[in-house]
Design a protein around this motif. Structure first.
Motif, mmCIF file in Angstrom:
data_model
loop_
_atom_site.group_PDB
_atom_site.id
_atom_site.type_symbol
_atom_site.label_atom_id
_atom_site.label_comp_id
_atom_site.label_asym_id
_atom_site.label_seq_id
_atom_site.Cartn_x
_atom_site.Cartn_y
_atom_site.Cartn_z
ATOM 1 N N GLU A 106 0.856 -1.177 0.000
ATOM 2 C CA GLU A 106 0.000 0.000 0.000
ATOM 3 C C GLU A 106 0.895 1.231 0.000
ATOM 4 O O GLU A 106 2.111 1.138 0.150
ATOM 5 C CB GLU A 106 -0.904 -0.042 1.238
ATOM 6 C CG GLU A 106 -1.833 -1.250 1.225
ATOM 7 C CD GLU A 106 -2.561 -1.466 2.532
ATOM 8 O OE1 GLU A 106 -3.724 -1.829 2.480
ATOM 9 O OE2 GLU A 106 -1.953 -1.260 3.598
ATOM 10 N N VAL A 107 0.284 2.394 -0.145
ATOM 11 C CA VAL A 107 1.038 3.644 -0.167
ATOM 12 C C VAL A 107 1.559 3.911 1.245
ATOM 13 O O VAL A 107 0.779 3.908 2.209
ATOM 14 C CB VAL A 107 0.141 4.806 -0.654
ATOM 15 C CG1 VAL A 107 0.902 6.115 -0.639
ATOM 16 C CG2 VAL A 107 -0.399 4.497 -2.051
ATOM 17 N N LYS A 126 -4.586 2.159 -1.733
ATOM 18 C CA LYS A 126 -4.500 3.083 -2.866
ATOM 19 C C LYS A 126 -5.855 3.699 -3.184
ATOM 20 O O LYS A 126 -5.946 4.862 -3.559
ATOM 21 C CB LYS A 126 -3.923 2.370 -4.088
ATOM 22 C CG LYS A 126 -2.468 1.999 -3.918
ATOM 23 C CD LYS A 126 -1.925 1.213 -5.085
ATOM 24 C CE LYS A 126 -0.496 0.798 -4.757
ATOM 25 N NZ LYS A 126 0.071 -0.115 -5.700
ATOM 26 N N GLU A 127 -6.920 2.933 -3.011
ATOM 27 C CA GLU A 127 -8.266 3.437 -3.299
ATOM 28 C C GLU A 127 -8.624 4.621 -2.395
ATOM 29 O O GLU A 127 -9.248 5.580 -2.837
ATOM 30 C CB GLU A 127 -9.319 2.332 -3.126
ATOM 31 C CG GLU A 127 -9.125 1.127 -4.000
ATOM 32 C CD GLU A 127 -8.084 0.140 -3.448
ATOM 33 O OE1 GLU A 127 -7.889 0.054 -2.216
ATOM 34 O OE2 GLU A 127 -7.456 -0.527 -4.287
ATOM 35 N N ILE A 128 -8.242 4.537 -1.124
ATOM 36 C CA ILE A 128 -8.533 5.626 -0.185
ATOM 37 C C ILE A 128 -7.774 6.876 -0.597
ATOM 38 O O ILE A 128 -8.327 7.978 -0.625
ATOM 39 C CB ILE A 128 -8.180 5.211 1.263
ATOM 40 C CG1 ILE A 128 -9.144 4.126 1.736
ATOM 41 C CG2 ILE A 128 -8.209 6.415 2.197
ATOM 42 C CD1 ILE A 128 -8.784 3.528 3.085
ATOM 43 N N LEU A 129 -6.518 6.726 -0.940
ATOM 44 C CA LEU A 129 -5.703 7.860 -1.359
ATOM 45 C C LEU A 129 -6.210 8.455 -2.674
ATOM 46 O O LEU A 129 -6.211 9.672 -2.844
ATOM 47 C CB LEU A 129 -4.244 7.432 -1.475
ATOM 48 C CG LEU A 129 -3.209 8.460 -1.096
ATOM 49 C CD1 LEU A 129 -3.500 9.169 0.201
ATOM 50 C CD2 LEU A 129 -1.839 7.844 -1.049
ATOM 51 N N ALA A 134 -8.944 12.817 -5.405
ATOM 52 C CA ALA A 134 -10.035 13.297 -6.260
ATOM 53 C C ALA A 134 -10.827 14.392 -5.556
ATOM 54 O O ALA A 134 -11.171 15.417 -6.162
ATOM 55 C CB ALA A 134 -10.951 12.140 -6.655
ATOM 56 N N ASN A 135 -11.093 14.208 -4.255
ATOM 57 C CA ASN A 135 -11.818 15.233 -3.491
ATOM 58 C C ASN A 135 -11.021 16.532 -3.427
ATOM 59 O O ASN A 135 -11.586 17.618 -3.535
ATOM 60 C CB ASN A 135 -12.113 14.738 -2.072
ATOM 61 C CG ASN A 135 -13.184 13.676 -2.042
ATOM 62 O OD1 ASN A 135 -13.952 13.511 -2.975
ATOM 63 N ND2 ASN A 135 -13.216 12.923 -0.954
#
Length: 162
Positions: A106-107, A126-129, A134-135
């Protein structure tokens, strides 16, 4: 508190340095003897180090002087090859805790204790980041880096203060 990636034995360090050499070779990069020694200084430390501290320890350990600018260039090489991380808030370096792993990670993000200055490397999916990025970009802001550093008090220091 030790950094998560801190190595205690010479066999551990030798194994990590061998793996670092392989990583660089796979990426078409060259882990020179001086770069390897700088990485060794970082691996042997129980806490993150500044470039100045690395230059001092390099001199003490190897009897050779490196300019701080040379240390920064070597650290940039090590960072680009994912062997060390730079803590943005303190301008210090620590080894990647996943040098010897063969799987995707993960990052990396960092938990920094403000009392003992220890650091733990943790992963964020990665999806959370990507969602966070994007936000942020929806506001018109452009991110330069995605590293997150959380400052606080580690469990060991919290228990010692109680």
């Amino acid at each position: 508190m030790r950094t998560e990636a801190h190595m205690t034995g010479s066999q551990d360090i030798a194994r990590v340095l061998d793996q670092a050499h392989s990583i660089c070779a796979e990426q078409g990069a060259r882990l020179t003897e001086k770069r390897k020694r700088v990485l060794q200084v970082v691996l042997e430390s129980s806490e993150p180090l500044s470039a100045y501290q690395i230059a001092d320890q390099y001199r003490d350990n190897h009897g050779q002087t490196l300019s701080v600018m040379s240390v920064y260039r070597m650290l940039n090489f090590l960072k680009e090859n994912e062997l060390v991380h730079r803590l943005e808030t303190t301008n210090q370096y620590l080894p990647c805790s996943h040098i010897t792993c063969k799987h995707d990670h993960e990052v990396p993000q960092f938990l920094i204790c403000d009392e003992c200055h220890g650091v733990n490397e943790v992963g964020i999916r990665k999806e959370i980041l990507q969602e966070l990025s994007a936000n942020i970009e929806d506001t018109g802001f452009t991110l330069a880096r995605q590293q997150i550093e959380f400052h606080g008090i580690c469990n060991t220091c919290r228990k010692a203060d109680a």
